[in-house]
Design a protein around this motif. Structure first.
Motif, PDB file in Angstrom:
ATOM      1  N   TYR A 164       0.950  -1.262  -0.048  1.00 60.38           N
ATOM      2  CA  TYR A 164       0.046   0.128  -0.080  1.00 60.38           C
ATOM      3  C   TYR A 164       0.922   1.155   0.017  1.00 60.38           C
ATOM      4  O   TYR A 164       0.566   2.231  -0.603  1.00 60.38           O
ATOM      5  CB  TYR A 164      -0.831  -0.158   1.115  1.00 60.38           C
ATOM      6  N   GLY A 165       2.018   1.333   0.725  1.00 56.17           N
ATOM      7  CA  GLY A 165       2.824   2.257   0.850  1.00 56.17           C
ATOM      8  C   GLY A 165       3.580   2.592  -0.603  1.00 56.17           C
ATOM      9  O   GLY A 165       3.944   3.835  -0.463  1.00 56.17           O
ATOM     10  N   LEU A 166       3.675   1.654  -1.367  1.00 54.54           N
ATOM     11  CA  LEU A 166       4.243   1.925  -2.950  1.00 54.54           C
ATOM     12  C   LEU A 166       3.048   2.557  -3.799  1.00 54.54           C
ATOM     13  O   LEU A 166       3.824   2.974  -4.922  1.00 54.54           O
ATOM     14  CB  LEU A 166       4.675   0.860  -3.442  1.00 54.54           C
ATOM     15  N   ILE A 167       1.781   2.630  -3.482  1.00 54.99           N
ATOM     16  CA  ILE A 167       1.053   3.356  -4.506  1.00 54.99           C
ATOM     17  C   ILE A 167       0.721   4.926  -4.155  1.00 54.99           C
ATOM     18  O   ILE A 167       0.265   5.332  -3.230  1.00 54.99           O
ATOM     19  CB  ILE A 167      -0.394   2.786  -4.084  1.00 54.99           C
ATOM     20  N   ARG A 168       1.471   5.458  -4.972  1.00 56.03           N
ATOM     21  CA  ARG A 168       1.754   6.832  -4.979  1.00 56.03           C
ATOM     22  C   ARG A 168       1.307   7.740  -6.153  1.00 56.03           C
ATOM     23  O   ARG A 168       1.127   8.898  -6.127  1.00 56.03           O
ATOM     24  CB  ARG A 168       3.125   7.477  -4.798  1.00 56.03           C
ATOM     25  N   SER A 169       0.895   6.783  -7.267  1.00 56.53           N
ATOM     26  CA  SER A 169       0.539   7.592  -8.420  1.00 56.53           C
ATOM     27  C   SER A 169      -0.527   6.938  -8.947  1.00 56.53           C
ATOM     28  O   SER A 169      -0.958   5.586  -8.574  1.00 56.53           O
ATOM     29  CB  SER A 169       1.672   7.708  -9.546  1.00 56.53           C
ATOM     30  N   MET A 170      -1.189   7.446 -10.111  1.00 54.85           N
ATOM     31  CA  MET A 170      -2.343   6.694 -11.055  1.00 54.85           C
ATOM     32  C   MET A 170      -1.610   5.512 -11.602  1.00 54.85           C
ATOM     33  O   MET A 170      -2.272   4.368 -11.646  1.00 54.85           O
ATOM     34  CB  MET A 170      -2.836   7.366 -11.905  1.00 54.85           C
ATOM     35  N   GLU A 190     -13.482 -11.697   2.857  1.00 58.68           N
ATOM     36  CA  GLU A 190     -14.072 -10.353   3.329  1.00 58.68           C
ATOM     37  C   GLU A 190     -13.468  -9.427   4.222  1.00 58.68           C
ATOM     38  O   GLU A 190     -12.489  -9.978   4.772  1.00 58.68           O
ATOM     39  CB  GLU A 190     -15.431 -10.836   3.844  1.00 58.68           C
ATOM     40  N   ASP A 191     -13.843  -8.102   3.994  1.00 58.14           N
ATOM     41  CA  ASP A 191     -13.285  -7.510   5.186  1.00 58.14           C
ATOM     42  C   ASP A 191     -11.681  -7.426   5.125  1.00 58.14           C
ATOM     43  O   ASP A 191     -11.305  -7.387   6.177  1.00 58.14           O
ATOM     44  CB  ASP A 191     -13.888  -7.711   6.455  1.00 58.14           C
ATOM     45  N   LEU A 192     -10.801  -7.280   3.917  1.00 55.40           N
ATOM     46  CA  LEU A 192      -9.667  -7.231   4.002  1.00 55.40           C
ATOM     47  C   LEU A 192      -9.051  -6.169   3.663  1.00 55.40           C
ATOM     48  O   LEU A 192      -7.680  -5.797   3.450  1.00 55.40           O
ATOM     49  CB  LEU A 192      -8.901  -8.448   3.457  1.00 55.40           C
ATOM     50  N   ILE A 193      -9.776  -4.946   3.286  1.00 52.77           N
ATOM     51  CA  ILE A 193      -9.363  -3.881   2.673  1.00 52.77           C
ATOM     52  C   ILE A 193      -9.020  -3.004   3.852  1.00 52.77           C
ATOM     53  O   ILE A 193      -9.860  -2.536   4.721  1.00 52.77           O
ATOM     54  CB  ILE A 193     -10.333  -3.205   1.621  1.00 52.77           C
ATOM     55  N   PRO A 194      -7.649  -2.269   4.112  1.00 53.68           N
ATOM     56  CA  PRO A 194      -7.424  -1.552   5.277  1.00 53.68           C
ATOM     57  C   PRO A 194      -7.594  -0.256   4.869  1.00 53.68           C
ATOM     58  O   PRO A 194      -7.761   0.394   3.842  1.00 53.68           O
ATOM     59  CB  PRO A 194      -5.858  -1.844   5.130  1.00 53.68           C
ATOM     60  N   GLY A 195      -7.800   0.516   6.164  1.00 53.98           N
ATOM     61  CA  GLY A 195      -7.962   1.951   6.407  1.00 53.98           C
ATOM     62  C   GLY A 195      -6.918   2.605   5.554  1.00 53.98           C
ATOM     63  O   GLY A 195      -7.187   3.757   4.762  1.00 53.98           O
ATOM     64  N   MET A 196      -5.575   2.137   5.337  1.00 52.18           N
ATOM     65  CA  MET A 196      -4.657   2.640   4.645  1.00 52.18           C
ATOM     66  C   MET A 196      -4.894   2.839   3.199  1.00 52.18           C
ATOM     67  O   MET A 196      -4.677   4.018   2.792  1.00 52.18           O
ATOM     68  CB  MET A 196      -3.168   2.127   5.216  1.00 52.18           C
ATOM     69  N   PHE A 197      -5.313   1.524   2.716  1.00 59.40           N
ATOM     70  CA  PHE A 197      -5.520   1.592   1.214  1.00 59.40           C
ATOM     71  C   PHE A 197      -6.546   2.792   0.923  1.00 59.40           C
ATOM     72  O   PHE A 197      -6.403   3.427  -0.075  1.00 59.40           O
ATOM     73  CB  PHE A 197      -5.760   0.337   0.807  1.00 59.40           C
ATOM     74  N   TYR A 198      -7.732   2.750   1.681  1.00 58.26           N
ATOM     75  CA  TYR A 198      -8.698   3.560   1.355  1.00 58.26           C
ATOM     76  C   TYR A 198      -8.328   5.071   1.419  1.00 58.26           C
ATOM     77  O   TYR A 198      -8.750   5.768   0.788  1.00 58.26           O
ATOM     78  CB  TYR A 198      -9.857   3.528   2.358  1.00 58.26           C
ATOM     79  N   ALA A 199      -7.311   5.488   2.526  1.00 57.62           N
ATOM     80  CA  ALA A 199      -6.889   6.835   2.439  1.00 57.62           C
ATOM     81  C   ALA A 199      -5.988   7.213   1.410  1.00 57.62           C
ATOM     82  O   ALA A 199      -6.097   8.239   0.834  1.00 57.62           O
ATOM     83  CB  ALA A 199      -5.952   6.637   3.886  1.00 57.62           C
ATOM     84  N   ILE A 200      -5.231   6.363   0.708  1.00 60.60           N
ATOM     85  CA  ILE A 200      -4.481   6.484  -0.485  1.00 60.60           C
ATOM     86  C   ILE A 200      -5.297   6.808  -1.390  1.00 60.60           C
ATOM     87  O   ILE A 200      -5.185   7.788  -2.098  1.00 60.60           O
ATOM     88  CB  ILE A 200      -3.638   5.224  -0.596  1.00 60.60           C
ATOM     89  N   VAL A 201      -6.614   5.887  -1.658  1.00 58.61           N
ATOM     90  CA  VAL A 201      -7.230   6.081  -2.916  1.00 58.61           C
ATOM     91  C   VAL A 201      -8.041   7.661  -2.626  1.00 58.61           C
ATOM     92  O   VAL A 201      -8.475   8.119  -3.569  1.00 58.61           O
ATOM     93  CB  VAL A 201      -8.569   4.996  -2.825  1.00 58.61           C
ATOM     94  N   ASN A 202      -8.242   7.819  -1.504  1.00 62.46           N
ATOM     95  CA  ASN A 202      -9.015   9.254  -1.361  1.00 62.46           C
ATOM     96  C   ASN A 202      -7.973  10.263  -1.707  1.00 62.46           C
ATOM     97  O   ASN A 202      -8.427  11.334  -2.214  1.00 62.46           O
ATOM     98  CB  ASN A 202      -9.233   9.428   0.239  1.00 62.46           C
ATOM     99  N   PRO A 242      -9.960  13.417  -9.825  1.00 61.29           N
ATOM    100  CA  PRO A 242     -11.449  13.061  -9.378  1.00 61.29           C
ATOM    101  C   PRO A 242     -12.071  12.331 -10.702  1.00 61.29           C
ATOM    102  O   PRO A 242     -13.153  11.444 -10.467  1.00 61.29           O
ATOM    103  CB  PRO A 242     -12.052  14.347  -8.973  1.00 61.29           C
ATOM    104  N   GLU A 243     -11.772  12.832 -11.946  1.00 61.52           N
ATOM    105  CA  GLU A 243     -12.431  12.225 -13.009  1.00 61.52           C
ATOM    106  C   GLU A 243     -11.680  10.866 -13.516  1.00 61.52           C
ATOM    107  O   GLU A 243     -12.378  10.169 -14.182  1.00 61.52           O
ATOM    108  CB  GLU A 243     -12.213  13.051 -14.087  1.00 61.52           C
ATOM    109  N   ASP A 244     -10.782  10.280 -12.913  1.00 59.64           N
ATOM    110  CA  ASP A 244     -10.265   9.227 -13.343  1.00 59.64           C
ATOM    111  C   ASP A 244     -10.259   8.071 -12.118  1.00 59.64           C
ATOM    112  O   ASP A 244     -10.104   6.789 -12.253  1.00 59.64           O
ATOM    113  CB  ASP A 244      -8.558   9.002 -13.126  1.00 59.64           C
ATOM    114  N   ILE A 245     -10.719   8.419 -10.949  1.00 60.14           N
ATOM    115  CA  ILE A 245     -10.795   7.481  -9.932  1.00 60.14           C
ATOM    116  C   ILE A 245     -12.283   7.262  -9.077  1.00 60.14           C
ATOM    117  O   ILE A 245     -12.254   6.618  -8.162  1.00 60.14           O
ATOM    118  CB  ILE A 245      -9.713   7.567  -8.884  1.00 60.14           C
ATOM    119  N   SER A 246     -13.111   8.143  -9.595  1.00 60.68           N
ATOM    120  CA  SER A 246     -14.355   8.087  -8.840  1.00 60.68           C
ATOM    121  C   SER A 246     -15.167   6.868  -8.905  1.00 60.68           C
ATOM    122  O   SER A 246     -15.877   6.557  -7.736  1.00 60.68           O
ATOM    123  CB  SER A 246     -15.402   9.310  -9.497  1.00 60.68           C
TER     124      SER A 246
END
Length: 274
Positions: free
Chosen positions: A25-31, A170-182, A189-193
């Motif tokens: 998750y820490g490596l996901i920094r760009s589209m 089920e239920d394996l998506i961490p809050g960290m990943f969701y924060a990165i997506v946010n 916004p037009e690429d990830i909504s």
């Protein structure tokens, strides 16, 4: 809560923690990083649906003529989950499965959907699972993940499949990943909504309502049979290990891609100085 479920959850907690705290998750920094992640993860989204439908076919009557099959309680539980997974709504209220919603999110973000579509097309045209996964475009770790899922499907043990479905998926998506997506959503916004909406639905539906239904289903199918609970635990551990291996594959791919881009950037900078 069922004591056997509590014992199983305690047993798998270290593996769940590895997944939730995974360094990918820490490596996901760009589209581009997110696109790579999605190109691996989509295989897990697809085979999740296959596992779900296998459970439905075992726990309910899906043939004609119809006859009551199994427990009405387990029929209700699996059918309730199927309705949500196979015919949910997108952000515009249009009916579609979660897999179709994921593909829509990939297309919006510019992720490459060709490998997963080629794979499913081959299966629809009568090719074997192995033939579909053996193409050069299928990531190795994604292929291994799908192979494991279908091993469980082919064994036709409903209690094992229910455990893998409940605790391994089920239920394996961490809050960290969701924060990165946010964060990415604010920049693009037009690429990830659609992907952001997919995650929100996953958290809302799978992480709450469906997870409770799945727990009930697993408890009913294993009952008081110690051998069934042991088999359920063993399969769940294997499923979580496969998820870790899948995330490891994404991590290595992101490292290679990041190194290549960094090398290319350095090369261009050096050349511009001459």
């Amino acid at each position: 809560m069922n004591q056997q479920i509590e014992r199983l959850q305690k047993s798998i907690e270290p593996l769940r923690k590895q997944i939730i705290d995974h360094k990918v998750y820490g490596l996901i920094r760009s589209m581009e990083d997110l696109r790579i992640f999605m190109q691996y993860h989509v295989y897990a989204v697809w085979d999740f649906m296959s596992l779900l439908k296998s459970l439905q076919s075992q726990l309910t009557c899906t043939s004609v003529p119809w006859f009551p099959k199994g427990s009405a309680d387990t029929r209700f539980l699996i059918n309730e989950i199927v309705v949500g997974e196979e015919s949910d709504v997108d952000e515009n209220g249009i009916r579609m499965s979660h897999f179709e919603l994921y593909l829509k999110a990939m297309e919006q973000s510019g992720a490459n959907t060709r490998p997963i579509k080629a794979f499913t097309d081959q299966l629809q045209n009568g090719e074997t699972l192995e033939a579909g996964l053996s193409t050069i475009e299928t990531p190795k770790e994604a292929g291994d993940f799908v192979r494991f899922t279908f091993e469980k499907i082919e064994e036709q043990q409903a209690h094992v499949q229910a455990a893998v479905f409940t605790f391994g998926r089920e239920d394996l998506i961490p809050g960290m990943f969701y924060a990165i997506v946010n964060d990415l959503s604010e920049k693009f916004p037009e690429d990830i909504s659609t992907f952001k909406y997919y995650l929100e639905r996953h958290i809302e539906v799978d992480g709450d309502h469906h997870s409770h239904l799945a727990l009930q289903m697993t408890a009913q199918l294993c009952g008081n049979d110690a051998e069934k609970w042991e088999a359920a635990e063993k399969a769940t551990i294997a499923a979580l290990e496969k998820r870790i291996a899948l995330w490891d594959g994404v991590y290595k791919k992101l490292l290679r891609t990041g190194h290549l881009l960094s090398h290319q950037s350095t090369k261009m900078t050096v050349e511009s100085l001459h």
